[in-house]
Design a protein around this motif. Structure first.
Motif, PDB file in Angstrom:
ATOM      1  N   ASP A 143     -79.899 138.343 -22.161  1.00 26.07           N
ATOM      2  CA  ASP A 143     -79.814 137.949 -20.753  1.00 26.07           C
ATOM      3  C   ASP A 143     -80.836 136.875 -20.416  1.00 26.07           C
ATOM      4  O   ASP A 143     -80.530 135.885 -19.734  1.00 26.07           O
ATOM      5  CB  ASP A 143     -80.028 139.170 -19.849  1.00 26.07           C
ATOM      6  CG  ASP A 143     -78.852 140.129 -19.891  1.00 26.07           C
ATOM      7  OD1 ASP A 143     -79.016 141.294 -19.470  1.00 26.07           O
ATOM      8  OD2 ASP A 143     -77.766 139.722 -20.329  1.00 26.07           O
ATOM      9  N   GLU A 144     -82.067 137.075 -20.873  1.00 26.24           N
ATOM     10  CA  GLU A 144     -83.135 136.125 -20.566  1.00 26.24           C
ATOM     11  C   GLU A 144     -82.897 134.781 -21.243  1.00 26.24           C
ATOM     12  O   GLU A 144     -83.175 133.727 -20.671  1.00 26.24           O
ATOM     13  CB  GLU A 144     -84.490 136.702 -20.983  1.00 26.24           C
ATOM     14  CG  GLU A 144     -84.997 137.821 -20.111  1.00 26.24           C
ATOM     15  CD  GLU A 144     -85.171 137.375 -18.672  1.00 26.24           C
ATOM     16  OE1 GLU A 144     -85.924 136.416 -18.432  1.00 26.24           O
ATOM     17  OE2 GLU A 144     -84.544 137.962 -17.786  1.00 26.24           O
ATOM     18  N   LYS A 145     -82.377 134.818 -22.481  1.00 27.20           N
ATOM     19  CA  LYS A 145     -82.081 133.549 -23.159  1.00 27.20           C
ATOM     20  C   LYS A 145     -81.000 132.779 -22.399  1.00 27.20           C
ATOM     21  O   LYS A 145     -81.083 131.555 -22.244  1.00 27.20           O
ATOM     22  CB  LYS A 145     -81.623 133.810 -24.599  1.00 27.20           C
ATOM     23  CG  LYS A 145     -82.757 134.059 -25.575  1.00 27.20           C
ATOM     24  CD  LYS A 145     -82.302 133.892 -27.010  1.00 27.20           C
ATOM     25  CE  LYS A 145     -81.163 134.804 -27.342  1.00 27.20           C
ATOM     26  NZ  LYS A 145     -80.683 134.638 -28.723  1.00 27.20           N
ATOM     27  N   GLU A 146     -79.965 133.467 -21.934  1.00 26.48           N
ATOM     28  CA  GLU A 146     -78.925 132.798 -21.157  1.00 26.48           C
ATOM     29  C   GLU A 146     -79.501 132.171 -19.895  1.00 26.48           C
ATOM     30  O   GLU A 146     -79.141 131.052 -19.515  1.00 26.48           O
ATOM     31  CB  GLU A 146     -77.825 133.791 -20.790  1.00 26.48           C
ATOM     32  CG  GLU A 146     -76.923 134.178 -21.957  1.00 26.48           C
ATOM     33  CD  GLU A 146     -75.753 135.053 -21.524  1.00 26.48           C
ATOM     34  OE1 GLU A 146     -75.050 135.547 -22.384  1.00 26.48           O
ATOM     35  OE2 GLU A 146     -75.570 135.235 -20.301  1.00 26.48           O
ATOM     36  N   ARG A 147     -80.430 132.880 -19.253  1.00 25.23           N
ATOM     37  CA  ARG A 147     -81.061 132.342 -18.035  1.00 25.23           C
ATOM     38  C   ARG A 147     -81.858 131.076 -18.352  1.00 25.23           C
ATOM     39  O   ARG A 147     -81.796 130.079 -17.627  1.00 25.23           O
ATOM     40  CB  ARG A 147     -81.980 133.405 -17.423  1.00 25.23           C
ATOM     41  CG  ARG A 147     -82.676 132.950 -16.167  1.00 25.23           C
ATOM     42  CD  ARG A 147     -83.499 134.078 -15.572  1.00 25.23           C
ATOM     43  NE  ARG A 147     -84.625 134.420 -16.408  1.00 25.23           N
ATOM     44  CZ  ARG A 147     -85.802 133.799 -16.363  1.00 25.23           C
ATOM     45  NH1 ARG A 147     -85.984 132.785 -15.526  1.00 25.23           N
ATOM     46  NH2 ARG A 147     -86.795 134.189 -17.138  1.00 25.23           N
ATOM     47  N   ILE A 148     -82.592 131.115 -19.457  1.00 32.57           N
ATOM     48  CA  ILE A 148     -83.401 129.951 -19.849  1.00 32.57           C
ATOM     49  C   ILE A 148     -82.501 128.783 -20.204  1.00 32.57           C
ATOM     50  O   ILE A 148     -82.724 127.644 -19.778  1.00 32.57           O
ATOM     51  CB  ILE A 148     -84.323 130.319 -21.026  1.00 32.57           C
ATOM     52  CG1 ILE A 148     -85.382 131.336 -20.564  1.00 32.57           C
ATOM     53  CG2 ILE A 148     -84.997 129.085 -21.605  1.00 32.57           C
ATOM     54  CD1 ILE A 148     -86.202 131.912 -21.699  1.00 32.57           C
ATOM     55  N   PHE A 149     -81.452 129.034 -21.011  1.00 33.88           N
ATOM     56  CA  PHE A 149     -80.571 127.952 -21.439  1.00 33.88           C
ATOM     57  C   PHE A 149     -79.816 127.352 -20.255  1.00 33.88           C
ATOM     58  O   PHE A 149     -79.528 126.148 -20.230  1.00 33.88           O
ATOM     59  CB  PHE A 149     -79.590 128.452 -22.491  1.00 33.88           C
ATOM     60  CG  PHE A 149     -80.241 128.782 -23.813  1.00 33.88           C
ATOM     61  CD1 PHE A 149     -81.486 128.267 -24.134  1.00 33.88           C
ATOM     62  CD2 PHE A 149     -79.614 129.619 -24.737  1.00 33.88           C
ATOM     63  CE1 PHE A 149     -82.084 128.555 -25.348  1.00 33.88           C
ATOM     64  CE2 PHE A 149     -80.208 129.922 -25.948  1.00 33.88           C
ATOM     65  CZ  PHE A 149     -81.452 129.376 -26.254  1.00 33.88           C
ATOM     66  N   ALA A 150     -79.479 128.183 -19.265  1.00 37.55           N
ATOM     67  CA  ALA A 150     -78.807 127.668 -18.077  1.00 37.55           C
ATOM     68  C   ALA A 150     -79.715 126.694 -17.325  1.00 37.55           C
ATOM     69  O   ALA A 150     -79.253 125.698 -16.767  1.00 37.55           O
ATOM     70  CB  ALA A 150     -78.386 128.816 -17.165  1.00 37.55           C
ATOM     71  N   ALA A 151     -81.032 126.992 -17.325  1.00 41.32           N
ATOM     72  CA  ALA A 151     -81.986 126.105 -16.641  1.00 41.32           C
ATOM     73  C   ALA A 151     -82.152 124.777 -17.361  1.00 41.32           C
ATOM     74  O   ALA A 151     -82.591 123.788 -16.768  1.00 41.32           O
ATOM     75  CB  ALA A 151     -83.335 126.801 -16.512  1.00 41.32           C
ATOM     76  N   PHE A 152     -81.828 124.717 -18.666  1.00 46.44           N
ATOM     77  CA  PHE A 152     -81.968 123.483 -19.437  1.00 46.44           C
ATOM     78  C   PHE A 152     -81.074 122.369 -18.894  1.00 46.44           C
ATOM     79  O   PHE A 152     -81.369 121.181 -19.060  1.00 46.44           O
ATOM     80  CB  PHE A 152     -81.610 123.727 -20.900  1.00 46.44           C
ATOM     81  CG  PHE A 152     -82.717 124.383 -21.693  1.00 46.44           C
ATOM     82  CD1 PHE A 152     -82.598 124.565 -23.066  1.00 46.44           C
ATOM     83  CD2 PHE A 152     -83.872 124.811 -21.079  1.00 46.44           C
ATOM     84  CE1 PHE A 152     -83.603 125.165 -23.798  1.00 46.44           C
ATOM     85  CE2 PHE A 152     -84.886 125.418 -21.795  1.00 46.44           C
ATOM     86  CZ  PHE A 152     -84.748 125.599 -23.164  1.00 46.44           C
ATOM     87  N   ILE A 153     -79.960 122.739 -18.261  1.00 45.32           N
ATOM     88  CA  ILE A 153     -78.949 121.750 -17.868  1.00 45.32           C
ATOM     89  C   ILE A 153     -79.537 120.695 -16.936  1.00 45.32           C
ATOM     90  O   ILE A 153     -79.246 119.515 -17.045  1.00 45.32           O
ATOM     91  CB  ILE A 153     -77.754 122.467 -17.197  1.00 45.32           C
ATOM     92  CG1 ILE A 153     -77.086 123.434 -18.195  1.00 45.32           C
ATOM     93  CG2 ILE A 153     -76.746 121.462 -16.665  1.00 45.32           C
ATOM     94  CD1 ILE A 153     -76.024 124.295 -17.585  1.00 45.32           C
ATOM     95  N   ASN A 154     -80.401 121.123 -16.020  1.00 43.48           N
ATOM     96  CA  ASN A 154     -80.924 120.211 -15.003  1.00 43.48           C
ATOM     97  C   ASN A 154     -82.320 119.682 -15.352  1.00 43.48           C
ATOM     98  O   ASN A 154     -83.038 119.211 -14.475  1.00 43.48           O
ATOM     99  CB  ASN A 154     -80.976 120.929 -13.652  1.00 43.48           C
ATOM    100  CG  ASN A 154     -79.609 121.378 -13.194  1.00 43.48           C
ATOM    101  OD1 ASN A 154     -78.630 120.656 -13.348  1.00 43.48           O
ATOM    102  ND2 ASN A 154     -79.509 122.580 -12.651  1.00 43.48           N
ATOM    103  N   ARG A 155     -82.708 119.778 -16.614  1.00 45.65           N
ATOM    104  CA  ARG A 155     -84.058 119.343 -16.998  1.00 45.65           C
ATOM    105  C   ARG A 155     -83.992 118.266 -18.062  1.00 45.65           C
ATOM    106  O   ARG A 155     -83.066 118.237 -18.872  1.00 45.65           O
ATOM    107  CB  ARG A 155     -84.879 120.531 -17.528  1.00 45.65           C
ATOM    108  CG  ARG A 155     -85.080 121.628 -16.485  1.00 45.65           C
ATOM    109  CD  ARG A 155     -86.042 122.688 -16.973  1.00 45.65           C
ATOM    110  NE  ARG A 155     -86.254 123.735 -15.976  1.00 45.65           N
ATOM    111  CZ  ARG A 155     -87.137 124.715 -16.107  1.00 45.65           C
ATOM    112  NH1 ARG A 155     -87.875 124.781 -17.194  1.00 45.65           N
ATOM    113  NH2 ARG A 155     -87.283 125.621 -15.167  1.00 45.65           N
TER     114      ARG A 155
END
Length: 773
Positions: free
Chosen positions: A583-595
């Motif tokens: 779950d936490e990895k998915e949250r982190i990877f989702a944040a990568f999109i806008n960075r």
């Protein structure tokens, strides 16, 4: 050699030359030789590592193509109650109208089942009577039925077998084929239950992989001198070449080696022949459905270190010039300073014997005369200092170390110390936090810290500039007085010398955190607290870390701000909780999109820091997971592309998860951790129940329910549902299985129930979710 210089009856000039040769020239040549050998080896290792990374990229893409196409062929054969096999069988007729009718249906069905891609060349249906039909393009491989993969598929029905064909000319096996390309083949022989008409002997899917284009490009650039990757090709486990491009441009002397008789000796494989011919062979395996292939590169061994010799030549020229200049300059010095130095030497001997009533007349060059004046001033100053020291000994009650200890223990304020002594706050200073890093929990840390203090005090600069205090069994606080404007390089050299000495004497590594420069008493406690709070950054800087809070202020601030947000991931890794980790990895990877890439790297470093901090709480050695301390700031900085960083972080978390899972096995008393792992391993079982899990961990069902909810913050049912939804999302993103098939794989017998639960959790139906991917 126990003989002193004063016992040697040789002229000072000759002694100087002997010492110059023994202690400067010869050591310098030895160090130069060793450095060149190490540099040569490192150049070779780096070249091989670059080739291996390139091969791994090719192998990964080839494996993905094989797995994806194997699944597509299996899906094509079995979908819709073997509909396509039925159409292909019915199209095998002499009736032209029926053949056209069923061929059209076959084409229509194929367009629905197969994803549109230019790389998928054809799906051919070979009939037992010798004829064949196809969709997309017609492929004509000579004697296709005699190929090894075709025969293997005939022997093992309903199993996919893989093979390949090297296309050398344009339009060779199908219209539009490129020259020098690789065609992957996937064969499946249906049995009676699959081909109910019993007419089809084999279904073959032909796929033109992009791997061949990349290999051709690498080889072309190598032949043009644009890379140093060698000639790359793909071979099978018997050494037969499956694909090669570019080797035809080599001369006979450069031709790639093959297993043969060479210089009268029989070699068993191409690697031995390569070594004998002056080549290096590097291989990376590729697992296919029915065999093992290898991505293989050949490069002349001397080419691996081609860049080294240019650098080595430049280094040797520079070293020769330095030695020549040093020799010339040493002659000038001897000529100019022998006599004055003898005078100074005699004067030093008298001072050593306690005679401070000495004065040397100035003579020699102006620099020597200044030295003599300084010597005379030094003798006078020593006399005065001895008098002052004796006076201080008679009157002093508190040492600078005592004042530092009192400030750290809050027994005195920095302002009070500044009023009582001039040892503090009269000059600029930095606070050093010295932390002992051990590979395992040590039982004699107190003794080790005492030895570290003694090593530090033996360092002349530390002894003259620093006042230290042992704060704990693993840390020392020291105040370093800044006495020159450009102090930083000198300070770093002192720290590096201390690290080397401590490691040599005690086999222990120390890391050092340097505060910002300060001068005022009110800055003392902020500096102390800063080095305490930031010593945890040693997890990012690797072995013998030197953490400069002034130089790296911006980077440290950004990482420090983000790190607390990843504590949940770190704690999940520590207890091997796969659900929360995912779950936490998915949250982190989702944040990568806008960075951007810089922000993504900061995020990865913050994750590593959070993990290190969690492991530190239980005195776990973070370096034990990987067997060494890594400089992650450099390592992460070398990774290019968000996709590569995601893959690296995924592998990194998987490694830690496996380590923690092994530790969890040792601690079998943690029932909830055992229960989570059991649920994760059996969540696809539709019969999995609360009773089954409670029995597995040996607890009463009601007690287990209350304890699970209390410790995880969610009920057993919600936890199991979250795991199943997680698996369903992954299957929807990465496979082409039907919704009802994914429903069964995720642990749901009823597809309608699965759809309702999926929409409730994710806000969209499974079909809608797949379309957004």
């Amino acid at each position: 050699m126990g003989m002193h210089l004063k016992d040697i009856k040789l002229p000072l000039k000759k002694i100087y030359y002997i010492l110059f040769a023994c202690f400067i020239v010869i050591p310098l040549l030895i160090v130069l030789l060793i450095s060149l050998l190490i540099l040569n080896r490192r150049f070779k290792e780096q070249a091989i590592e670059n080739i291996q990374r390139t091969q791994e990229t090719i192998a990964t893409e080839l494996t993905l193509d094989i797995r994806t196409m194997s699944l597509r062929l299996s899906h094509l054969v079995h979908t819709n109650n073997n509909e396509m096999l039925n159409y292909a069988s019915l199209a095998d007729t002499d009736d032209t109208e029926l053949r056209y009718q069923y061929t059209q249906k076959l084409e229509e069905s194929g367009s629905l089942v197969l994803e549109p891609t230019s790389s998928l060349i054809s799906v051919s249906f070979y009939m037992k009577e010798g004829r064949h039909t196809y969709i997309k393009s017609e492929v004509t491989i000579p004697e296709v039925k005699n190929t090894e993969w075709y025969q293997q598929a005939l022997q093992d029905q309903n199993q996919v077998y893989s093979g390949s064909y090297h296309i050398k000319e344009k339009n060779e096996v199908y219209l539009g084929s490129k020259g020098q390309s690789m065609l992957l083949t996937f064969a499946l022989a249906p049995d009676r239950t699959t081909d109910r008409n019993e007419k089809i002997e084999m279904v073959v899917l032909y796929y033109a992989t992009d791997v061949s284009d990349k290999i051709a490009a690498y080889n072309k650039n190598y032949l043009n001198g644009k890379n140093n990757l060698g000639i790359m090709q793909i071979v099978d486990e018997n050494g037969n070449i499956l694909f090669s491009s570019g080797s035809e441009q080599l001369t006979d002397s450069e031709r790639l080696p093959e297993a043969e008789e060479f210089n009268g000796e029989q070699f068993s494989d191409a690697e031995q022949v390569a070594e004998a011919k002056g080549y290096t062979c590097i291989r990376t395996p590729v697992d296919v459905n029915n065999a093992t292939w290898y991505v293989e590169s050949y490069i002349e061994t001397k080419a691996l270190t081609g860049d080294f010799w240019q650098i080595a030549s430049a280094i040797l020229i520079v070293a020769t010039c330095v030695l020549a200049f040093a020799g010339y300059f040493s002659r000038f010095l001897i000529k100019s300073i022998v006599s004055p130095i003898e005078e100074i030497s005699d004067g030093l001997k008298q001072v050593e014997e306690g005679n401070l009533n000495i004065h040397i007349a100035a003579q020699g060059q102006s620099e020597i005369r200044n030295m003599i004046h300084q010597f005379n001033a030094m003798v006078r100053r020593i006399g005065a200092l001895i008098g002052e020291y004796e006076e201080q000994i008679r009157n002093a009650k508190v040492t600078p170390a005592d004042y530092l200890a009192a400030m750290i223990r809050k027994e005195m304020t920095p302002q009070e110390v500044a009023e009582r002594t001039t040892e503090f706050f009269t000059e600029e200073y930095v606070v050093l936090g010295i932390y002992m890093v051990t590979k395992a929990r040590a039982e004699n840390n107190s003794e080790t810290m005492s030895e570290i203090v003694r090593c530090c005090e033996r360092n002349p600069r530390f002894a003259s500039r620093c006042i230290s205090y042992v704060e704990s069994k693993r840390s020392i606080v020291a105040v370093y007085r800044i006495m020159e404007p450009e102090y930083y390089d000198t300070l770093v050299r002192m720290i590096q010398d201390l690290q080397k000495e401590v490691y040599r004497k005690l086999d222990v590594q120390i890391c050092v955190c340097i505060s910002k420069p300060a001068k005022e008493p009110e800055d003392f406690y902020p500096c102390i607290n800063s080095v305490r709070e930031h010593i945890c950054f040693r997890h990012l800087y690797g072995e013998n870390a030197i953490i400069d809070l002034h130089k790296d202020e911006e980077l440290i601030r950004k990482i420090e701000q983000e790190a607390p947000g990843y504590t949940k991931l770190a704690e999940a890794l520590y207890i091997a909780d796969e659900k929360n980790v995912s779950d936490e990895k998915e949250r982190i990877f989702a944040a990568f999109i806008n960075r951007d890439m810089e922000e993504i790297r900061i995020t990865v470093l913050a994750v590593i820091l959070a993990i290190g901090n969690v492991f530190d709480k239980d005195n776990d050695s973070f370096s034990e997971i990987f067997g060494q301390q890594n400089n992650y700031i450099e390592k992460v900085g070398r990774i290019e592309g968000a996709k590569s960083i995601k893959l690296w972080l995924t592998n990194y978390c998987a490694w830690i998860l496996n380590y923690s899972a092994a530790k969890v096995k040792v601690s079998e008393t943690d029932m909830i951790v055992r229960a989570k792992r059991y649920i994760a391993d059996h969540c696809e079982d539709a019969e999995l129940s609360l009773t089954e899990v409670a029995e597995y961990v040996g607890l009463n069902e009601k007690y287990f329910t209350n304890r699970f909810t209390k410790e995880t913050g969610e009920t057993f049912s919600s936890y199991l549902t979250a795991l199943r939804m997680q698996k369903a999302r992954e299957l929807l993103k990465t496979t082409t299985f039907k919704i009802y098939e994914i429903s069964e794989m995720a642990g749901y017998r009823n597809v309608e129930h699965f759809n309702r639960v999926f929409k409730k959790i994710n806000g969209v139906t499974p079909a809608q979710f797949r379309k957004t991917m």
